[in-house]
Scaffold this motif. Sequence first.
Motif, PDB file in Angstrom:
ATOM      1  N   THR A 138       0.797  -1.234   0.000  1.00 49.13           N
ATOM      2  CA  THR A 138       0.000   0.000   0.000  1.00 49.13           C
ATOM      3  C   THR A 138       0.827   1.282   0.000  1.00 49.13           C
ATOM      4  O   THR A 138       0.386   2.290  -0.536  1.00 49.13           O
ATOM      5  N   GLU A 139       2.007   1.279   0.636  1.00 52.91           N
ATOM      6  CA  GLU A 139       2.684   2.565   0.793  1.00 52.91           C
ATOM      7  C   GLU A 139       4.192   2.399   0.902  1.00 52.91           C
ATOM      8  O   GLU A 139       4.684   1.482   1.532  1.00 52.91           O
ATOM      9  N   ILE A 140       4.910   3.331   0.281  1.00 51.53           N
ATOM     10  CA  ILE A 140       6.324   3.490   0.624  1.00 51.53           C
ATOM     11  C   ILE A 140       6.494   4.866   1.266  1.00 51.53           C
ATOM     12  O   ILE A 140       5.825   5.827   0.879  1.00 51.53           O
ATOM     13  N   SER A 141       7.355   4.932   2.271  1.00 48.11           N
ATOM     14  CA  SER A 141       7.729   6.205   2.888  1.00 48.11           C
ATOM     15  C   SER A 141       9.247   6.268   2.828  1.00 48.11           C
ATOM     16  O   SER A 141       9.931   5.742   3.706  1.00 48.11           O
ATOM     17  N   ARG A 142       9.765   6.911   1.775  1.00 43.99           N
ATOM     18  CA  ARG A 142      11.206   6.956   1.603  1.00 43.99           C
ATOM     19  C   ARG A 142      11.850   7.897   2.600  1.00 43.99           C
ATOM     20  O   ARG A 142      11.255   8.913   2.976  1.00 43.99           O
ATOM     21  N   LYS A 143      13.024   7.502   3.067  1.00 44.13           N
ATOM     22  CA  LYS A 143      13.861   8.345   3.914  1.00 44.13           C
ATOM     23  C   LYS A 143      15.064   8.736   3.067  1.00 44.13           C
ATOM     24  O   LYS A 143      15.453   7.994   2.160  1.00 44.13           O
ATOM     25  N   TYR A 144      15.679   9.886   3.362  1.00 46.38           N
ATOM     26  CA  TYR A 144      16.674  10.442   2.441  1.00 46.38           C
ATOM     27  C   TYR A 144      18.014  10.706   3.114  1.00 46.38           C
ATOM     28  O   TYR A 144      18.141  10.710   4.337  1.00 46.38           O
ATOM     29  N   ASN A 145      19.022  10.935   2.263  1.00 44.37           N
ATOM     30  CA  ASN A 145      20.291  11.520   2.683  1.00 44.37           C
ATOM     31  C   ASN A 145      20.724  12.457   1.555  1.00 44.37           C
ATOM     32  O   ASN A 145      20.010  12.587   0.550  1.00 44.37           O
ATOM     33  N   ASP A 146      21.889  13.089   1.705  1.00 40.78           N
ATOM     34  CA  ASP A 146      22.312  14.085   0.701  1.00 40.78           C
ATOM     35  C   ASP A 146      22.490  13.470  -0.681  1.00 40.78           C
ATOM     36  O   ASP A 146      22.170  14.096  -1.690  1.00 40.78           O
ATOM     37  N   VAL A 147      23.014  12.219  -0.725  1.00 42.76           N
ATOM     38  CA  VAL A 147      23.270  11.582  -2.021  1.00 42.76           C
ATOM     39  C   VAL A 147      21.960  11.344  -2.767  1.00 42.76           C
ATOM     40  O   VAL A 147      21.822  11.677  -3.947  1.00 42.76           O
ATOM     41  N   LEU A 148      20.976  10.777  -2.042  1.00 42.67           N
ATOM     42  CA  LEU A 148      19.672  10.506  -2.672  1.00 42.67           C
ATOM     43  C   LEU A 148      19.003  11.793  -3.134  1.00 42.67           C
ATOM     44  O   LEU A 148      18.435  11.861  -4.226  1.00 42.67           O
ATOM     45  N   MET A 149      19.084  12.828  -2.293  1.00 42.01           N
ATOM     46  CA  MET A 149      18.466  14.108  -2.672  1.00 42.01           C
ATOM     47  C   MET A 149      19.145  14.662  -3.913  1.00 42.01           C
ATOM     48  O   MET A 149      18.479  15.103  -4.857  1.00 42.01           O
ATOM     49  N   ALA A 150      20.484  14.621  -3.920  1.00 44.29           N
ATOM     50  CA  ALA A 150      21.233  15.167  -5.060  1.00 44.29           C
ATOM     51  C   ALA A 150      20.868  14.427  -6.348  1.00 44.29           C
ATOM     52  O   ALA A 150      20.727  15.048  -7.415  1.00 44.29           O
ATOM     53  N   GLN A 151      20.679  13.107  -6.250  1.00 44.05           N
ATOM     54  CA  GLN A 151      20.326  12.318  -7.445  1.00 44.05           C
ATOM     55  C   GLN A 151      18.966  12.735  -8.003  1.00 44.05           C
ATOM     56  O   GLN A 151      18.770  12.817  -9.213  1.00 44.05           O
ATOM     57  N   ILE A 152      18.028  12.972  -7.096  1.00 43.25           N
ATOM     58  CA  ILE A 152      16.687  13.372  -7.538  1.00 43.25           C
ATOM     59  C   ILE A 152      16.721  14.779  -8.140  1.00 43.25           C
ATOM     60  O   ILE A 152      16.190  15.011  -9.237  1.00 43.25           O
ATOM     61  N   ILE A 153      17.382  15.687  -7.440  1.00 44.37           N
ATOM     62  CA  ILE A 153      17.381  17.084  -7.889  1.00 44.37           C
ATOM     63  C   ILE A 153      18.166  17.254  -9.194  1.00 44.37           C
ATOM     64  O   ILE A 153      17.872  18.128 -10.004  1.00 44.37           O
ATOM     65  N   ALA A 154      19.153  16.370  -9.424  1.00 51.34           N
ATOM     66  CA  ALA A 154      19.929  16.424 -10.668  1.00 51.34           C
ATOM     67  C   ALA A 154      19.040  16.221 -11.896  1.00 51.34           C
ATOM     68  O   ALA A 154      19.387  16.660 -12.996  1.00 51.34           O
ATOM     69  N   LYS A 155      17.903  15.574 -11.708  1.00 55.97           N
ATOM     70  CA  LYS A 155      16.994  15.328 -12.838  1.00 55.97           C
ATOM     71  C   LYS A 155      15.998  16.473 -13.031  1.00 55.97           C
ATOM     72  O   LYS A 155      15.030  16.347 -13.785  1.00 55.97           O
ATOM     73  N   THR A 156      16.202  17.591 -12.313  1.00 59.83           N
ATOM     74  CA  THR A 156      15.256  18.717 -12.390  1.00 59.83           C
ATOM     75  C   THR A 156      16.023  19.994 -12.743  1.00 59.83           C
ATOM     76  O   THR A 156      17.250  19.971 -12.895  1.00 59.83           O
ATOM     77  N   ASP A 157      15.309  21.115 -12.835  1.00 59.83           N
ATOM     78  CA  ASP A 157      15.971  22.400 -13.110  1.00 59.83           C
ATOM     79  C   ASP A 157      16.289  23.162 -11.834  1.00 59.83           C
ATOM     80  O   ASP A 157      16.472  24.376 -11.862  1.00 59.83           O
ATOM     81  N   PHE A 158      16.345  22.467 -10.706  1.00 61.02           N
ATOM     82  CA  PHE A 158      16.672  23.118  -9.438  1.00 61.02           C
ATOM     83  C   PHE A 158      18.102  22.809  -9.026  1.00 61.02           C
ATOM     84  O   PHE A 158      18.664  21.784  -9.435  1.00 61.02           O
ATOM     85  N   SER A 159      18.660  23.671  -8.187  1.00 64.31           N
ATOM     86  CA  SER A 159      19.910  23.306  -7.512  1.00 64.31           C
ATOM     87  C   SER A 159      19.712  23.467  -6.017  1.00 64.31           C
ATOM     88  O   SER A 159      18.900  24.290  -5.560  1.00 64.31           O
ATOM     89  N   ILE A 160      20.459  22.666  -5.247  1.00 61.54           N
ATOM     90  CA  ILE A 160      20.299  22.699  -3.789  1.00 61.54           C
ATOM     91  C   ILE A 160      21.075  23.896  -3.241  1.00 61.54           C
ATOM     92  O   ILE A 160      22.266  24.050  -3.490  1.00 61.54           O
ATOM     93  N   GLU A 161      20.359  24.727  -2.491  1.00 63.54           N
ATOM     94  CA  GLU A 161      20.917  25.952  -1.931  1.00 63.54           C
ATOM     95  C   GLU A 161      21.472  25.664  -0.536  1.00 63.54           C
ATOM     96  O   GLU A 161      22.621  25.944  -0.233  1.00 63.54           O
TER      97      GLU A 161
END
Length: 329
Positions: free
Chosen positions: A289-312
């Motif tokens: 029924t559900e996933i609740s992902r937990k993150y770290n900097d590497v995972l966040m960077a991988q996701i944001i790399a696929k978008t037009d945002f950069s991490i501030e």
Amino acid sequence: TITDTVQTKQSTEESFLETFKNDVQKGLSESPKTLSSKYFYDKIGDALFVEIMNLPEYYLTRSEHDIFKNKTQELIEGFGIDPNSYFELIELGAGDGMKTKELLKVLEAQKYNFDYVPIDFSSNALTLLEANLALELPNVSVRTQQGDYFEVLASLKENRKPKVILFLGSNIGNMSDAMAAEFVYNLGANLQVGDKLLIGVDLIKAKEIVLPAYNDSKGVTANFNLNLLERINHDLGGDFNRNNFQHLPEYDEDEGIARSAIVSTIKQKVTIKALAQSFEFEAGEKIHTEISRKYNDVLMAQIIAKTDFSIETKILDSKNYFADYILTR
Ligand code: AVI
């Protein structure tokens, strides 16, 4: 006219039911069986989620509240807004606004020039929030927007005002990483260069902390998960007997994902009238029924790399349980 409004509401409900029906049909025909957590949130599910947020085991809400209350100045600096020019503070899925109120209070005290624009699909939630803010923060200008996030953002894009978007509560964690990247990319498509996006995420940590948040001792989370079966019974004429099913939470610390399933405790057959179809369950068979992902900097960077945002910047709560990432479009 009122007739138009009523008809729009009816057809929205009809198309919602049609999608729900198709998703249930598809999910229960798959192997393993799945049902989407987005269907948790009917009236009962909304109330159970409020109860979850107040549970001692569910640290997520308190942790992010800690950031909003005690690191407010860092948040404001992260937004990098010019104190003298107007901006829109837009919140996706506003809920009760508890956390955001801490920020609004300080922005108001520091005489920032902004409108608070909460977007929610539930007009009921928006009405309650608006009434509460009128009492508690009467000087903050509030413009509620009912509807789909992307439709509302697309309509706001035309005003070309600087924007700060809030997407709190680790809501992004209920999406797969691919879906999360697509979601954030689509947010960016509705913003202008320089706009900010704050994403609140739960961080990868020990099982002893994460698992109880999804398996509380009062059984509220179990009810929340199993309520999906009641919803199918109610909305689609199912004959699920929830006593023959159990809530099953899991957390894999290496992967950083909490998963919830509903397990059939016996071999049984369930019929859903709206589908004119029956589904067989083996004893021990799961419905994911559900996933609740937990993150770290590497995972966040991988996701944001696929978008037009950069991490501030990233702002943590006092226990380092939760992070608010501030991104620039
Ligand atoms: C809404 N979402 C971020 C919650 C979570 O933690 O994944 C939903 C939830 N599911 C079980 N408990 C809370």
